[in-house]
Design an enzyme around this catalytic site. Structure first.
Site, PDB file in Angstrom:
ATOM      1  N   ASP A  15       0.856  -1.184   0.000  1.00 34.53           N
ATOM      2  CA  ASP A  15       0.000   0.000   0.000  1.00 34.53           C
ATOM      3  C   ASP A  15       0.893   1.235   0.000  1.00 34.53           C
ATOM      4  OD1 ASP A  15      -2.157   1.678   0.139  1.00 34.53           O
ATOM      5  OD2 ASP A  15      -2.809   1.068   2.135  1.00 34.53           O
ATOM      6  N   ASP A 108      -2.901   2.486  -6.056  1.00 38.76           N
ATOM      7  CA  ASP A 108      -1.886   2.571  -5.007  1.00 38.76           C
ATOM      8  C   ASP A 108      -1.793   1.357  -4.091  1.00 38.76           C
ATOM      9  OD1 ASP A 108      -4.330   3.018  -3.848  1.00 38.76           O
ATOM     10  OD2 ASP A 108      -3.719   4.748  -2.672  1.00 38.76           O
ATOM     11  N   GLU A 109      -2.478   0.274  -4.403  1.00 38.16           N
ATOM     12  CA  GLU A 109      -2.335  -0.914  -3.558  1.00 38.16           C
ATOM     13  C   GLU A 109      -2.612  -2.179  -4.354  1.00 38.16           C
ATOM     14  OE1 GLU A 109      -5.279  -1.642  -0.452  1.00 38.16           O
ATOM     15  OE2 GLU A 109      -6.589  -0.124  -1.325  1.00 38.16           O
TER      16      GLU A 109
END
Length: 360
Positions: A15, A108-109
């Site tokens: 993350d 983003d993860e």
């Protein structure tokens, strides 16, 4: 937790730390160390907040006016999704050096299954450390990672030592790790469910584990099995590459039933902004806008409008939702929940904007 016929999975949840805001701080040195919010403007909500802004209570989906009131020194910057996508692709390229089993959740993860140690690094911890090192060196950004035997605990672990942290939870420690955490932190337990659990005396994973499956079913219906399993550290979901999206949406449950047209329109605009952020993160486009309404007596209805071409931008998405809402007046009763989503999806986002006729 797993069958004896196969090895325990080794799963990493990576993350990025305050991804959008961190990219902006990286690219503009004058923003470093200052409270930054990505978003605002016509969107009216915070898309992302830097760690310097968070102690003031600034967070994603917060109305921009409220954010500025909480943090007078807050600096708003316009989102640059083309840049975020490019950096995300750079990070995913790093992932692919370690495994083909990558399940992106957003820009983003992502989950990675590293049960097979492709590079011979010796452990999932070593793999996670190497991935974080490369992200820092190649993008000048930091990432947090959680390592465990299942997706649920890996995701909890990545949050445990943010920012720029690494947390490893072994199978032996999994159940007690879950037991120690507030249920409000659990994936799949939203704010409304967390409040309901609190009223029932369920505050932590340990409290949840004390409940029998029949008792949970009496209060939570079809979700009870999931709650019962995660309270015991059980999650057998596989990491699935290229997870397809059927729809992308956002919704909000109100503390009191709403009838006022202006208030409902304002709430829907806020929900639309949050949903559109998710749509852009997912890098999808869609032709159908769907409004979800739950009245005070829990009656649930949906209304949809489809277009020939993909909905081009937030303004068109919001306008379509507002038209669907306006068609419900006069309201038969107060509204408890509003949601807005995009369906009939395709990957790759929207090409140059096309003017759509939005009359409904």
């Amino acid at each position: 937790m797993q069958s004896d016929e196969r090895p325990l999975r080794k799963i990493i949840h990576v993350d990025m730390d305050a991804f959008y805001a961190s990219v902006e701080q990286r690219d503009d040195p004058e923003l470093k160390g200052k409270p930054v919010a990505v978003g605002g403007g016509h969107r009216g909500v915070v898309t992302a907040a830097s760690y310097e802004a968070r102690p003031y209570g600034v967070r994603s989906a917060l109305p921009s006016v409220t954010a500025k009131r909480l943090c007078p020194d807050l600096i708003f910057v316009k989102p640059r999704f083309d840049v975020y996508r490019a950096v995300s692709q750079q990070i995913r390229s790093i992932f692919s050096d370690y495994t083909d089993l990558v399940e992106p959740l957003s820009l983003d993860e992502a989950y990675l299954d590293v049960t097979e140690d492709r590079r011979g690094l010796g452990s999932a911890r070593a793999i996670a450390e190497d991935i974080r090192r490369r992200i820092r060196e190649e993008t000048q950004l930091t990432a947090s990672a959680g390592v465990s035997y299942c997706k649920f605990i890996a995701k909890l672990a990545s949050d445990h030592r943010k920012p720029d942290g690494l947390c490893v939870i072994t199978p032996e420690k999994g159940p007690e790790f879950v037991a120690s955490l507030p249920v409000a932190h659990f994936h799949g337990v939203g704010p409304v469910t967390a409040k309901k659990m609190e009223r029932l005396g369920i505050l932590t994973g340990a409290d949840l584990r004390d409940w029998s499956l029949p008792a949970l079913q009496a209060h939570f219906g079809s979700s009870a099995d999931w709650y019962w399993r995660i309270a015991r550290g059980i999650d057998e979901r596989e990491v699935k590459p290229d997870r397809p999206y059927k729809s992308v949406s956002a919704e909000r449950t109100f503390d009191e039933d709403l009838r006022d047209a202006d208030r409902l329109a304002a709430e829907l605009t806020r929900i639309a902004g949050y949903a559109w952020d998710r749509i852009e993160r997912a890098e999808v486009a869609g032709r159908t806008v769907t409004l979800k309404v739950k009245y005070g007596d829990f009656t649930l209805i949906t209304r949809s409008k489809s277009f020939v071409l993909p909905v081009p931008d937030l303004d068109a998405f919001t306008l379509a939702g507002q038209a669907l809402l306006a068609a419900l007046y006069p309201l038969p009763k107060g509204i408890r929940l509003l949601g807005l989503g995009l369906h009939n999806l395709s990957e790759g986002g929207v090409e140059p904007p096309v003017q759509l006729g939005l009359a409904i």
